[in-house]
Design a protein around this motif. Sequence first.
Motif, PDB file in Angstrom:
ATOM      1  N   SER A   1       0.817  -1.174   0.056  1.00  0.00           N
ATOM      2  CA  SER A   1       0.001   0.039   0.009  1.00  0.00           C
ATOM      3  C   SER A   1       0.827   1.266   0.012  1.00  0.00           C
ATOM      4  N   ASP A   2       2.152   1.242   0.226  1.00  0.00           N
ATOM      5  CA  ASP A   2       2.943   2.305   0.517  1.00  0.00           C
ATOM      6  C   ASP A   2       3.013   3.066  -1.081  1.00  0.00           C
ATOM      7  N   PRO A   3       3.042   4.414  -1.054  1.00  0.00           N
ATOM      8  CA  PRO A   3       2.991   4.886  -2.438  1.00  0.00           C
ATOM      9  C   PRO A   3       4.353   4.800  -2.948  1.00  0.00           C
ATOM     10  N   ALA A   4       5.308   4.584  -2.353  1.00  0.00           N
ATOM     11  CA  ALA A   4       6.656   4.219  -2.994  1.00  0.00           C
ATOM     12  C   ALA A   4       6.764   2.863  -3.655  1.00  0.00           C
ATOM     13  N   ALA A   5       5.977   2.070  -3.172  1.00  0.00           N
ATOM     14  CA  ALA A   5       5.911   0.699  -3.455  1.00  0.00           C
ATOM     15  C   ALA A   5       4.985   0.483  -4.860  1.00  0.00           C
ATOM     16  N   GLN A   6       3.791   1.152  -4.553  1.00  0.00           N
ATOM     17  CA  GLN A   6       2.743   1.379  -5.866  1.00  0.00           C
ATOM     18  C   GLN A   6       3.335   2.159  -7.045  1.00  0.00           C
ATOM     19  N   GLY A   7       4.212   3.030  -6.812  1.00  0.00           N
ATOM     20  CA  GLY A   7       4.737   3.500  -7.990  1.00  0.00           C
ATOM     21  C   GLY A   7       5.570   2.746  -8.856  1.00  0.00           C
ATOM     22  N   LEU A   8       6.059   1.676  -8.428  1.00  0.00           N
ATOM     23  CA  LEU A   8       6.764   0.569  -8.934  1.00  0.00           C
ATOM     24  C   LEU A   8       6.101  -0.292  -9.960  1.00  0.00           C
ATOM     25  N   VAL A   9       4.750  -0.420  -9.715  1.00  0.00           N
ATOM     26  CA  VAL A   9       3.923  -1.324 -10.574  1.00  0.00           C
ATOM     27  C   VAL A   9       4.075  -1.104 -11.938  1.00  0.00           C
ATOM     28  N   GLY A  10       4.377  -2.398 -12.633  1.00  0.00           N
ATOM     29  CA  GLY A  10       4.575  -2.345 -14.052  1.00  0.00           C
ATOM     30  C   GLY A  10       5.837  -1.890 -14.711  1.00  0.00           C
ATOM     31  N   ARG A  11       6.579  -1.487 -13.592  1.00  0.00           N
ATOM     32  CA  ARG A  11       8.191  -1.175 -14.208  1.00  0.00           C
ATOM     33  C   ARG A  11       9.074  -2.330 -14.064  1.00  0.00           C
ATOM     34  N   ARG A  12      10.132  -2.337 -15.079  1.00  0.00           N
ATOM     35  CA  ARG A  12      11.006  -3.220 -14.990  1.00  0.00           C
ATOM     36  C   ARG A  12      12.151  -2.614 -14.014  1.00  0.00           C
ATOM     37  N   VAL A  13      12.521  -3.705 -13.036  1.00  0.00           N
ATOM     38  CA  VAL A  13      13.454  -3.215 -12.021  1.00  0.00           C
ATOM     39  C   VAL A  13      14.424  -4.345 -11.814  1.00  0.00           C
ATOM     40  N   ALA A  14      15.708  -3.872 -11.440  1.00  0.00           N
ATOM     41  CA  ALA A  14      16.613  -4.707 -10.676  1.00  0.00           C
ATOM     42  C   ALA A  14      16.304  -4.761  -9.230  1.00  0.00           C
ATOM     43  N   PHE A  15      16.461  -5.739  -8.533  1.00  0.00           N
ATOM     44  CA  PHE A  15      16.129  -5.630  -7.255  1.00  0.00           C
ATOM     45  C   PHE A  15      17.076  -6.733  -6.407  1.00  0.00           C
ATOM     46  N   ALA A  16      16.831  -6.332  -5.106  1.00  0.00           N
ATOM     47  CA  ALA A  16      17.782  -7.403  -4.308  1.00  0.00           C
ATOM     48  C   ALA A  16      16.584  -7.714  -3.191  1.00  0.00           C
ATOM     49  N   THR A  17      16.715  -9.074  -2.954  1.00  0.00           N
ATOM     50  CA  THR A  17      15.599  -9.396  -1.991  1.00  0.00           C
ATOM     51  C   THR A  17      15.832  -9.377  -0.398  1.00  0.00           C
ATOM     52  N   GLY A  18      17.161  -9.202  -0.154  1.00  0.00           N
ATOM     53  CA  GLY A  18      17.682  -8.963   1.179  1.00  0.00           C
ATOM     54  C   GLY A  18      17.410  -9.884   2.290  1.00  0.00           C
ATOM     55  N   VAL A  19      16.457  -9.523   3.306  1.00  0.00           N
ATOM     56  CA  VAL A  19      15.784 -10.268   4.234  1.00  0.00           C
ATOM     57  C   VAL A  19      14.547 -10.588   4.083  1.00  0.00           C
ATOM     58  N   THR A  20      13.749 -10.656   3.021  1.00  0.00           N
ATOM     59  CA  THR A  20      12.435 -10.853   2.835  1.00  0.00           C
ATOM     60  C   THR A  20      12.283 -12.271   2.899  1.00  0.00           C
ATOM     61  N   ASN A  21      13.219 -13.251   2.658  1.00  0.00           N
ATOM     62  CA  ASN A  21      13.205 -14.617   2.311  1.00  0.00           C
ATOM     63  C   ASN A  21      12.358 -15.337   1.421  1.00  0.00           C
ATOM     64  N   TRP A  22      11.871 -14.421   0.471  1.00  0.00           N
ATOM     65  CA  TRP A  22      11.435 -14.704  -0.697  1.00  0.00           C
ATOM     66  C   TRP A  22      12.222 -14.573  -1.982  1.00  0.00           C
ATOM     67  N   GLY A  23      13.228 -15.349  -2.073  1.00  0.00           N
ATOM     68  CA  GLY A  23      14.400 -15.040  -3.047  1.00  0.00           C
ATOM     69  C   GLY A  23      13.968 -14.931  -4.350  1.00  0.00           C
ATOM     70  N   SER A  24      15.007 -14.699  -5.380  1.00  0.00           N
ATOM     71  CA  SER A  24      14.697 -14.489  -6.668  1.00  0.00           C
ATOM     72  C   SER A  24      15.091 -15.481  -7.593  1.00  0.00           C
ATOM     73  N   TRP A  25      15.348 -16.872  -6.931  1.00  0.00           N
ATOM     74  CA  TRP A  25      15.280 -18.155  -7.796  1.00  0.00           C
ATOM     75  C   TRP A  25      14.062 -18.782  -7.722  1.00  0.00           C
ATOM     76  N   ALA A  26      12.870 -18.012  -8.351  1.00  0.00           N
ATOM     77  CA  ALA A  26      11.750 -18.378  -8.525  1.00  0.00           C
ATOM     78  C   ALA A  26      10.823 -17.484  -9.640  1.00  0.00           C
ATOM     79  N   GLU A  27       9.664 -18.061  -9.941  1.00  0.00           N
ATOM     80  CA  GLU A  27       8.828 -17.065 -10.785  1.00  0.00           C
ATOM     81  C   GLU A  27       8.603 -15.770 -10.008  1.00  0.00           C
ATOM     82  N   TYR A  28       8.269 -15.501  -8.995  1.00  0.00           N
ATOM     83  CA  TYR A  28       8.098 -14.513  -8.289  1.00  0.00           C
ATOM     84  C   TYR A  28       8.810 -14.303  -7.203  1.00  0.00           C
ATOM     85  N   ALA A  29       9.360 -13.004  -6.980  1.00  0.00           N
ATOM     86  CA  ALA A  29      10.023 -12.571  -5.546  1.00  0.00           C
ATOM     87  C   ALA A  29       9.604 -11.641  -5.159  1.00  0.00           C
TER      88      ALA A  29
END
Length: 346
Positions: free
Chosen positions: A93-121
Amino acid sequence: MTALPASMKALLLTNDGYATAPSGTVLEAMEPYVTSGTIVVPTPGPSQILVKVSLASINPSDVMFVKGLYGQPRKVGRPAGFEGVGIVAAAGSDPAAQGLVGRRVAFATGVTNWGSWAEYAVAQASAAIPLIDAVADADGAAMIVNPLTALAMFDIVRAEGAKAFILTAGASQLCKLIMGVAREEGFRPIAIVRRDDQIPLLEAAGAAHVLNAESADFRSRLREVLRAEQPRIFLDAVTGPLASAIFEAMPKGGRWIVYGRLDPSATTIREPGQLIFQDKKVEGFWLRDWMIRYPERRGAAVLDAQKRFADGRWKTDVTAIVPITEAIRRVPEELAKPNGKVFIAP
């Protein structure tokens, strides 16, 4: 946006926490550490984004993490992978997060424990970088860990003042990025490798000297080069006896900065008196801490990295792009090949 599926393919951690015994830094097989499976697509928290992954990078830190040898604990049943590129499919819900929807991004998963070796991260919105069109997916998937580390560590070299500096694991993607910046600014990297065929590659990448640690005259050549060049910074991804010998041969005021441990054997200080009488120092570097301590530098480094990939000054050398369905079988053999990066494609 397209409706999200209920489940996804992922490479899942098979262990919790940390390893109870060292196992070396080579990924000899995937099976003891990750397994292929299907899990529910996660829901991002308020300040998080859900990324449909296009490519996921495999870094040495990923190998250390899945083996339980990294600086944060594993969580069994969650996807591994610290870094990737993709399209933001949903956000909190945060505006900073909502502002990224639909955009291509480089990302780091950090401590979310939902890593990038998956179809969704899942990643924090603050750990995502919107990419310009000129940046290829392979560069975007390797945009954060190595490029930001390269720029951060070169800041240390630049601030120290001496034009020469030393790098172990000289043929790694990270070291090649550092050498590219160093060449532009007139600095003189001294790259340490273990094979003669890597020497011309690194000379072309900007190294002033390339020394093969396996050659019979390595110790004498090392001392000769260090006497001539007087390097003050030693950026070390290896540790062990090799790094100890390099540090011992460095001039007064030398700083040994450890950011990896590719050699699991014991690391000694060969001449402890040098710490007292020659003002030598041993330090560590972790990108996560640098990003927290220097947020103002992070933004400039992100922009600099994108420009370098877009205009061709930097490039990502790709060894293989492995489909996620083949990763358990193929990733270890691809990682064993020299001079390039391996990616997972969901």
